[in-house]
Scaffold this active site. Structure first.
Site, PDB file in Angstrom:
ATOM      1  N   GLU A   1     -48.673  15.960  25.855  1.00  0.00           N
ATOM      2  CA  GLU A   1     -47.700  15.543  25.178  1.00  0.00           C
ATOM      3  C   GLU A   1     -46.357  16.901  24.904  1.00  0.00           C
ATOM      4  O   GLU A   1     -45.492  16.771  24.645  1.00  0.00           O
ATOM      5  CB  GLU A   1     -47.996  15.012  23.722  1.00  0.00           C
ATOM      6  CG  GLU A   1     -48.187  13.536  23.825  1.00  0.00           C
ATOM      7  CD  GLU A   1     -49.356  13.196  24.559  1.00  0.00           C
ATOM      8  OE1 GLU A   1     -50.223  14.217  24.606  1.00  0.00           O
ATOM      9  OE2 GLU A   1     -49.878  12.019  24.826  1.00  0.00           O
TER      10      GLU A   1
ATOM     11  N   HIS B   1     -54.079   5.170  15.969  1.00  0.00           N
ATOM     12  CA  HIS B   1     -52.868   4.565  16.702  1.00  0.00           C
ATOM     13  C   HIS B   1     -52.306   3.432  15.665  1.00  0.00           C
ATOM     14  O   HIS B   1     -51.602   2.469  16.053  1.00  0.00           O
ATOM     15  CB  HIS B   1     -53.569   3.613  17.789  1.00  0.00           C
ATOM     16  CG  HIS B   1     -54.423   4.491  18.955  1.00  0.00           C
ATOM     17  ND1 HIS B   1     -55.508   4.992  18.720  1.00  0.00           N
ATOM     18  CD2 HIS B   1     -53.917   4.448  20.105  1.00  0.00           C
ATOM     19  CE1 HIS B   1     -56.013   5.575  19.674  1.00  0.00           C
ATOM     20  NE2 HIS B   1     -54.895   5.329  20.695  1.00  0.00           N
TER      21      HIS B   1
END
Lengths: 325, 328, 498
Positions: free
Chosen positions: A60, A129
């Site tokens: 990322e 998540h």
């Protein structure tokens, strides 16, 4: 012509049409090219533009860092963070780099990039998540946080975000992906930094973003049956906030409820509440109420998660409390 | 590779300029004229001057936070004084006083500025290198890093991605021995940090970073390789910083005699010896270079001292491209 | 030469007066100082005296009609003289265009002011063009103000000439057109202009177009109140009326700052002393209230008894429970608790809810307790049905809902009918005793006074106690004094049992 399509399809259409229009636009991220994204949002783009859609390693920082560098060169990257929670591992690039480039370059170049981040809870995937990450970014001047609530907004706001020259974190709530609504076929922009008055009312203002908007709408219906008129404000851009629209509304109603999915501490509700306490105290008829998650991580077990996430009944209770005050 | 006399004279002058630049900056940092703290690169001139010497204006440069030298040399001669006035926090500074020592940039020569976060530009540089591939041109990106930077996870993400995608990127790892007080051998298992690049199948080498000729030769090969689209290279350049981590750090962590030993390997001294011994350059010619540099540096200092400070209220400008931020 | 007699101004606050009676007739000789008319201003009447010796040439004003001060109402002069009809300035209150007659052959039409907040308006459409003949009352233009549009009527007949373009925004009172051929001295100062296509957006585009007549413009509001809550509090503290101020806050609300400034400048009148005397048509509601009050006092034998209730227990109960109820979203109040208590007492005392129907006594079996609610347009009395059967929370919630519905004009017919007893509360104003008037169709009404602290002599010392005075009006035709007193005593017992 507007037709009924899903939130997901509206996002896909925004990217596809912007890529048709501007060859500086490209997409990258984990599984966004050949697979079309973990949630299928980028489906079909790689097939059309194999040289403008890139699958990356699970990196990322590299993804967002690349966006910063490429955008200074005039490209317009659209990156996907499969889950917004992963923003922690590229936080430096967003906070210390993207948000500062225009300042450093004094307007000569900026991080004209979009990071699409899949946010929110309720899918039984526990605390890595499911988080609402907007508060983590809300005190970084230079960043823009956009939060659509409908398919129409998904397309119009994503188009505006891609064209905007500031770094935009574009929040996509998982629960909204399958929501359907009217979306024009042609390209259009919905301006950033402008909140939308979803419904006009005179007694209570409810500010609610993304999936929380449906709570607000249902509560407004329920209160209307009791003769209480609710005005609903959908911020659309969570940061920087459209303070004026919120202030105009609360000046009228004198009562504010903020519904936010994340924990109560330091969410947009805290910011709006503090701002109104500071700038609109004179107009308030009742204490400001926040309806939020509990201040816990998002747990896995369905019963536990439901317990933690905001409850619709809490919105009604808050409405009753501000009216009874 | 032996450089021509003219070439060596040019880079000698470059090195002298940035040496003197840093010495003057140190004077004004210590007497309080320059606010904040300053990271000096005295002793590392060959690595900075040599790399910049190889690059074109259109190549992207990401200096590290000990990178005044690379910044100054990347800039156009007429803009160099603005690099100093930026460090002096003046309105004429290349960032209008917003950035200071750690954020001096000049987009006109694709000096992308550096960054106060170790390992941050290592991934940002992927973007400019990616741009060259996307637009199919041969601009190369060079990112400077230190031995300390290598501890950051972003270095791995960056090298992995650039190697996989064969991005035109050159990693210049100036190993000046210490990350603040920690010697690189105490923080990393490799005897030579460059071997770390081999795990990503990236050509990697360790060279004498104080030998300007070696720096230029190896950098040229890496840049040529990148321009040909063959991917990244990692060059570890061994050097030493003479000052502490920041101006004023007494650097008590260094063993006795270490600094003196490295001063014997002073890149300026080495270059001067070559000029005099191999190319027969006279003392008078060396003195003439020195005189030119002194005039130049004196002008930078005068300009920096005389420049106005920025308007405080300009601090709210340029936060966003398209909206105002409230002032006081 | 004749002399004009105008509607006089008897005080700075007087804007208009009514001719109650003409004391003279046309042609009658009068002497200076003789009363010629009786002028009524609200509840006062005053004699209008002749300004000079002479003959009443003409009575222009009509008895019973109201005229603005300064309006010509009569002419006085010498016998046989003709009245010189003067160039008087007429101010119309209808939505006919405001006019200023500059000369005999042109009438100026100015941008009208449809409400206190209106400063400028936009001519969105002219319905006539240069030289078109118009009749009095013709719609000559559409004037738009923000979201509203309004029709502008011609004040007179004649050839019409617009003096500003369509789309022009003009300050109120500035010239926008003329009727007649004469020259005009002053042209409208156009604040801004937009093209016709932009006008379309403004008038028929995204914004809602509401067509209203002039006198209803002010009633179409965005839902904002006139004062911010804190400004209202400040006005109350200062005892001033701030409703006349022009607000600078959101939605043009009057803010604390506005009040402070105006107060410092001495520009605020004391609350209750309105600067304009009330002189207007009663609304339907006001008429109904007036008729009802009169009927009630005419048709029943009302008498009021009072009792100082010891409410220590009521206060204790309220304080002990309000937080728990608040947590349930219920706003408990003294009134709501008293409604519960009265409900119980009424169940035990059917006489209190017995009425006379013809020559029959008739018990109202449902205990529906009405609550008098003070609203902007008057007074309404919605009732809580079956109050004896409800919990504290239900009564409190219903009370709040009814009050809110009353204040927002959302009461339904069912809320207002079927009452068997009424409670009215003036305690919040510090009132101790009063004589409430029976609600028609009921035989008793209970008035609640303020809660007060008193020191009471007790066993050689003093005790601090809280009292609340109850004023019970009952129809003596049905309820004698003793049962009414017993009813009040029962209420005291129920309070003690809380």
């Amino acid at each position: 012509m507007a037709r009924i399509i899903s939130f997901s399809k509206a996002l896909n259409e925004a990217m596809t049409q912007e890529m048709e229009r501007d060859e500086n636009v490209f997409i990258l991220g984990e599984d966004v090219a050949k697979m079309g994204g973990d949630f299928g949002i980028t489906t079909g783009i790689w097939e059309r533009w194999p040289n403008r859609a890139f699958d990356t390693a699970l990196s990322e920082s590299a993804i967002t860092g690349l966006c910063c560098g490429a955008s200074v060169c005039g490209l317009r990257p659209v990156a996907e963070l499969m889950f917004a929670d992963f923003i922690t591992v590229c936080y430096d690039q967003l906070v210390n780099n993207a948000a500062k480039l225009n300042y450093m370059y004094q307007g000569e170049a900026s991080a004209q990039m979009v990071v699409r981040a899949v946010t929110g809870g309720g899918i039984r995937c526990a605390y890595h998540h499911s988080q609402c990450i907007e508060p983590w970014l809300m005190n970084i001047p230079g960043l823009v946080i956009v939060a659509p609530a409908t398919p129409y907004e998904a397309k119009g706001l994503l188009v505006a975000s891609i064209r905007n020259n500031n770094p935009v974190v574009f929040l996509e709530h998982k629960h909204l992906y399958n929501v359907k609504g009217e979306v024009p076929e042609e390209l259009y922009e919905i301006p950033l930094y402008e909140a939308h008055v979803e419904r006009e009312g005179t007694d209570i203002t409810i500010v609610a973003a993304m999936s929380m908007l449906k709570f607000a709408q249902k509560a407004a219906d329920e209160m209307a049956a009791k003769g209480i008129s609710v005005e609903i404000i959908n911020p659309r851009t969570i940061f920087p906030l459209d303070k004026e629209t919120i202030k105009e509304s609360v000046a009228k109603t004198g009562r504010l409820i903020v519904v936010q999915e994340g924990p109560k501490v330091m969410g947009y509700g805290a910011e709006i509440g503090a701002m109104l306490g500071e700038e609109l105290f004179e107009y308030l008829k009742a204490p400001i109420k926040r309806v939020t998650s509990l201040d816990t991580p998002v747990p896995f077990a369905p019963g536990m998660e439901d317990y933690v996430l905001p409850h619709y009944e809490d919105v009604i209770t808050a409405c009753n409390e501000v009216m009874a005050y | 590779m032996a450089l021509s006399k003219e070439h060596l004279l040019k880079v000698y002058e470059d090195m002298l300029l940035i040496r003197r630049f840093e010495e003057e900056v140190e004077v004004y940092a210590k007497n309080g004229t320059i606010p904040g703290f300053i990271h000096l690169s005295i002793g590392q001139e060959a690595a900075q001057a040599g790399v910049v010497d190889v690059l074109k204006d259109t190549d992207y440069k990401f200096p590290d936070h000990r990178g005044h030298g690379a910044i100054v040399l990347s800039s156009k001669p007429e803009e160099r004084k603005r690099c100093m006035s930026e460090i002096f926090a003046k309105a004429t500074g290349i960032n209008g006083g917003r950035g200071g020592s750690m954020h001096v940039h000049d987009l006109s020569v694709r000096n992308m500025g550096f960054n106060g976060i170790q390992g941050s530009t290592v991934v940002t540089a992927l973007g400019t290198a990616f741009n060259s591939v996307y637009r199919k041109n041969d601009d190369v990106t060079v990112v400077f890093m230190g031995d300390g930077t290598l501890g950051e996870g972003t270095c791995h993400e960056s090298l992995n991605m650039s190697a996989t995608w064969k991005l035109p990127l050159v990693y210049v790892l100036i190993n000046n021995q210490y990350a603040i007080s920690t010697h690189y051998t105490e923080a990393h298992p490799q005897k030579q940090l460059s071997t770390w690049g081999l795990g990503y199948e990236v050509p990697s080498m360790t060279i004498d970073g104080n030998d300007i000729e070696e720096v230029i030769e190896v950098t040229q090969q890496a840049v040529d390789r990148a321009r040909r689209g063959e991917g990244p290279t990692l060059i570890e350049m061994m050097s030493y910083r003479w000052q502490g981590h920041f101006s004023g750090d007494p650097a008590a962590y260094r063993p006795d005699g270490e600094l003196e030993a490295w001063k014997e390997k002073d890149p300026l001294k080495l270059a001067k010896e070559k000029l005099q011994e191999k190319h027969g350059v006279s003392d008078a010619e060396i003195q003439a270079i020195s005189d030119r540099v002194e005039v130049e540096i004196a002008e930078y200092v005068k300009f920096s001292l005389e420049s106005p400070v920025p308007k405080p209220e300009d601090a709210v400008k340029y936060v966003y491209t398209d909206r105002e931020v409230e002032g006081r | 030469m004749s002399t004009i007699i105008e509607m006089p101004r008897y005080g700075a606050n007087m804007d208009e007066g009514t001719i109650a009676t003409w004391l003279v007739t046309e042609g009658e000789s009068v002497t200076k100082g003789q009363a010629i008319a009786e002028i009524a201003i609200e509840k006062l009447s005053n004699e209008l005296l002749a300004p000079e010796d002479g003959v009443i040439l003409k009575l222009v004003g009509t008895e019973g009609e109201t005229y603005d001060c300064g309006t010509t109402i009569a002419y006085i002069g010498q016998a046989g003289e003709n009245v010189e009809e003067s160039t008087s300035v007429e101010i119309e209150t209808s939505n006919a265009a405001d006019t200023i007659e500059l000369s005999s052959d042109a009438t100026i039409i100015v941008m009208p002011r449809y409400g206190a907040n209106m400063e400028e308006g936009t001519v969105s459409t002219w319905f006539f063009s240069d030289g078109d003949m118009v009749e009095e009352g013709d719609v000559i233009a559409e004037i738009s103000i923000e979201k509203l549009t309004n029709e502008l009527l011609s004040p007179t007949a004649g050839p019409f000439y617009p003096l500003v373009d369509e789309g022009s925004t003009v300050k109120c009172g500035k010239t926008i057109a003329k009727i007649g051929e004469g020259d005009v001295a002053e042209e409208g100062e156009v604040v801004s202009k937009c093209s016709p296509s932009e006008m379309d957006d403004v008038i028929t585009g995204k914004k809602e177009t509401v067509s209203v007549s002039a006198d209803s413009v002010e009633t179409v509001t965005s839902g904002c109140s006139e004062l911010t809550p804190k400004a209202k509090k400040l006005a109350d503290e200062l005892g001033v009326d701030a409703t006349m101020l022009k607000g600078t806050g959101y939605c043009n609300m009057v803010t604390r700052e506005d009040i402070k400034k105006a107060n410092a400048a001495g520009a605020l009148s004391k609350a209750g002393s309105t600067s304009v005397p009330i002189n207007r048509k009663m609304t339907a509601m006001e008429k109904a209230i007036a008729a009802g009050m009169y009927k009630s006092l005419q048709e029943t034998a009302q008498t009021t008894i009072t009792m100082d209730m010891d409410v220590d227990n009521l206060v204790a109960f309220y304080k002990a429970n309000k937080t728990d109820y608040a947590a349930m979203g219920v706003k408990l109040s003294y009134t709501s608790v008293i409604i519960n208590i009265v409900g119980k007492a009424l169940k035990e005392y059917p006489i209190m809810r017995t009425i006379i129907d013809g020559d029959m006594f008739k018990e109202l079996t449902e205990i529906n307790i009405g609550i008098a609610v003070d609203i902007a347009g008057g007074l309404v009395v919605p009732n809580i049905k079956n109050a004896d059967k409800k919990f504290y929370s239900a009564v409190a919630t219903e009370l709040a809902e009814l009050a809110n519905k009353a204040k927002t004009g959302k009461l339904l017919e069912n809320d207002l009918i079927g009452g068997s007893f009424t409670i009215t509360n003036l305690g919040m104003f510090g009132i101790k005793y009063f004589t409430p008037v029976l609600n028609i169709g009921e035989s008793a009404i209970l008035g609640l006074g303020a809660i007060r602290k008193e020191l009471v002599a007790k066993k050689g010392g003093f005790l601090k106690k809280k009292y609340m005075s109850f004023s019970l009006t009952h129809d003596h035709r049905v309820i004698n004094g003793a049962p009414a007193a017993r009813f009040l005593n029962r209420i005291q017992e129920l309070i003690n049992e809380l």
